[in-house]
Motif scaffolding. Structure first.
Motif, mmCIF file in Angstrom:
data_model
loop_
_atom_site.group_PDB
_atom_site.id
_atom_site.type_symbol
_atom_site.label_atom_id
_atom_site.label_comp_id
_atom_site.label_asym_id
_atom_site.label_seq_id
_atom_site.Cartn_x
_atom_site.Cartn_y
_atom_site.Cartn_z
ATOM 1 N N GLY A 19 -13.214 5.945 -20.663
ATOM 2 C CA GLY A 19 -13.879 4.683 -20.183
ATOM 3 C C GLY A 19 -13.282 4.366 -18.939
ATOM 4 O O GLY A 19 -12.535 5.181 -18.290
ATOM 5 N N LYS A 20 -13.690 3.509 -18.275
ATOM 6 C CA LYS A 20 -13.164 2.745 -17.027
ATOM 7 C C LYS A 20 -11.586 2.561 -16.849
ATOM 8 O O LYS A 20 -10.698 2.817 -16.199
ATOM 9 C CB LYS A 20 -13.952 1.604 -16.433
ATOM 10 N N VAL A 21 -11.231 2.041 -18.250
ATOM 11 C CA VAL A 21 -9.718 1.596 -18.377
ATOM 12 C C VAL A 21 -9.111 2.343 -19.363
ATOM 13 O O VAL A 21 -7.973 2.595 -19.286
ATOM 14 C CB VAL A 21 -9.724 0.136 -18.552
ATOM 15 N N ARG A 22 -9.701 2.768 -20.580
ATOM 16 C CA ARG A 22 -8.925 3.608 -21.637
ATOM 17 C C ARG A 22 -9.247 4.695 -21.889
ATOM 18 O O ARG A 22 -10.349 5.116 -21.365
ATOM 19 C CB ARG A 22 -9.490 2.541 -22.607
ATOM 20 N N ASP A 23 -8.260 5.544 -22.075
ATOM 21 C CA ASP A 23 -8.627 6.940 -22.724
ATOM 22 C C ASP A 23 -8.418 6.916 -24.226
ATOM 23 O O ASP A 23 -7.585 6.450 -24.865
ATOM 24 C CB ASP A 23 -7.349 7.953 -21.904
ATOM 25 N N VAL A 70 -16.764 -9.450 -25.637
ATOM 26 C CA VAL A 70 -16.192 -8.456 -26.941
ATOM 27 C C VAL A 70 -17.325 -7.429 -27.156
ATOM 28 O O VAL A 70 -18.510 -7.308 -26.961
ATOM 29 C CB VAL A 70 -15.992 -9.434 -28.072
ATOM 30 N N GLU A 71 -16.652 -6.532 -28.125
ATOM 31 C CA GLU A 71 -17.463 -5.390 -28.512
ATOM 32 C C GLU A 71 -17.289 -5.321 -30.126
ATOM 33 O O GLU A 71 -15.944 -5.199 -30.529
ATOM 34 C CB GLU A 71 -16.877 -3.896 -28.020
ATOM 35 N N PHE A 72 -18.206 -5.149 -30.830
ATOM 36 C CA PHE A 72 -18.187 -5.074 -32.422
ATOM 37 C C PHE A 72 -18.523 -3.730 -32.766
ATOM 38 O O PHE A 72 -19.427 -2.916 -31.857
ATOM 39 C CB PHE A 72 -19.303 -6.053 -32.936
#
Ligand code: ATP
Ligand code: MG
Length: 301
Positions: free
Chosen positions: A16-20, A206-208
């Protein structure tokens, strides 16, 4: 974007933009289907762009702060964390999580009015279908937290506001109601805790997700991704809160403000990638992220 790390025992599956995101590999080299390793990089995104200048230690701050909050909130909502035992190369900025089916909604709640919510209020007198009292200003506290979801757009596209009917069509009415309630409850509980530490949480995303195969409808939602970090939230020092102006903050607003200032020479409307951040803005952003972590958790980074 920089290439993801090669990590023995893991297969890179997504960035993603920030996480791998990595899938753990079993001894026989096959993918472990129900787990993921989430590695938070030092990448900074703003206005849906990934900036070319990283912020040192940002990935570690986000990871440690999320872990702290997941624990604070565990009686309110189950979370995806399985373990923090990760390879040395990503130690401190990675977690092993349950791999979930993510809901296709960015669950946002606002306790104070600013940013996109303020723009909508000024144009219509309401935010996401919730009518608000007259006379609210930039930074005003809302009578109660409001749920203002958006779409989860693919990389390179912008998240768009969703109406309550669109959320219900996407998730089903029961899940939509539950997501709205939980998101507002997370923000309210977060604000109770942060208030003791002199911070106001103006809004958050947040994400669920759900365990694969879990029945739809009420129950079974799991809090995933990150929670109540300076990337996903606006943090304001309570002692300097003064509605009617832009609030000082411990979050990425500082970077947004520099990007949109004449000094950066960049315009949001240009469609061009933002310029590199000057050293002072990098240092200032790092300091704000660390201060948010230290003030909230009471621990030194
Ligand atoms: P996008 O993924 O749309 O690019 P982003 O740039 O904010 O959004 P990151 O935070 O960089 O994304 O990446 C995290 C990704 O991992 C997100 O797509 C998020 O939905 C997903 N994710 C987080 N937790 C889980 C989980 N437990 N199971 C599956 N996916 C998850
Ligand atoms: Mg994210």
């Amino acid at each position: 974007m920089t290439n993801p790390l090669e990590i023995p025992g893991f297969a890179h599956v997504y960035s993603g933009k920030v996480r791998d995101l990595y899938a753990p590999l079993a001894a026989d080299g096959t993918v472990v289907a129900d787990r993921l390793m989430l590695v938070a990089s030092d990448r900074m995104s703003a206005y849906d762009w990934v900036l070319e200048t990283p912020i040192p230690d940002k990935g570690a701050v986000l990871t440690r702060l999320s872990l702290w909050w997941f624990d604070q909130l565990k009686d309110l909502v189950p979370n995806h964390v399985v373990s923090t035992e990760v390879p040395d190369v990503v130690a401190g900025r990675a977690v092993i999580v349950r791999k979930l089916e993510m809901l296709k909604v960015e669950a946002i709640a606002r306790a104070y009015l600013t940013g996109g919510g303020l723009e909508e209020y000024r144009a219509t007198g309401s935010v996401c279908g919730v009518h608000l009292p007259e006379g609210l200003e930039d930074g005003s506290r809302l009578p109660e937290p409001v749920f203002t979801p958006t779409t989860k757009a693919p990389v390179g596209e912008h998240d768009l506001p969703m109406t309550p009917a669109e959320v219900a069509a996407e998730l089903g009415a029961d899940t939509a109601a539950e997501v709205s309630e939980l998101t507002r409850a997370i923000l309210a509980r977060g604000n109770e805790i942060a208030a003791e530490r002199g911070i106001l949480i103006a809004d958050t995303k947040v994400e669920f997700g759900r365990e694969p195969g879990a029945p739809a409808g009420r129950g079974g939602l799991v809090l995933a991704d990150e929670v109540l970090t300076p990337d996903s939230s606006r943090f304001w020092p309570a002692d300097r809160w003064q509605p009617g102006r832009t609030q000082p903050s411990y979050d990425k607003q500082y970077v947004r403000d520099w990007l949109t200032s004449p000094e950066s020479g960049w315009s949001k409307a240009s469609g061009e990638a933002p310029p590199p951040l000057p050293e002072a803005v990098v240092a200032g952003t790092r300091a704000k992220y660390v201060e948010a972590y230290e003030r909230l958790t009471g621990e030194s980074f």
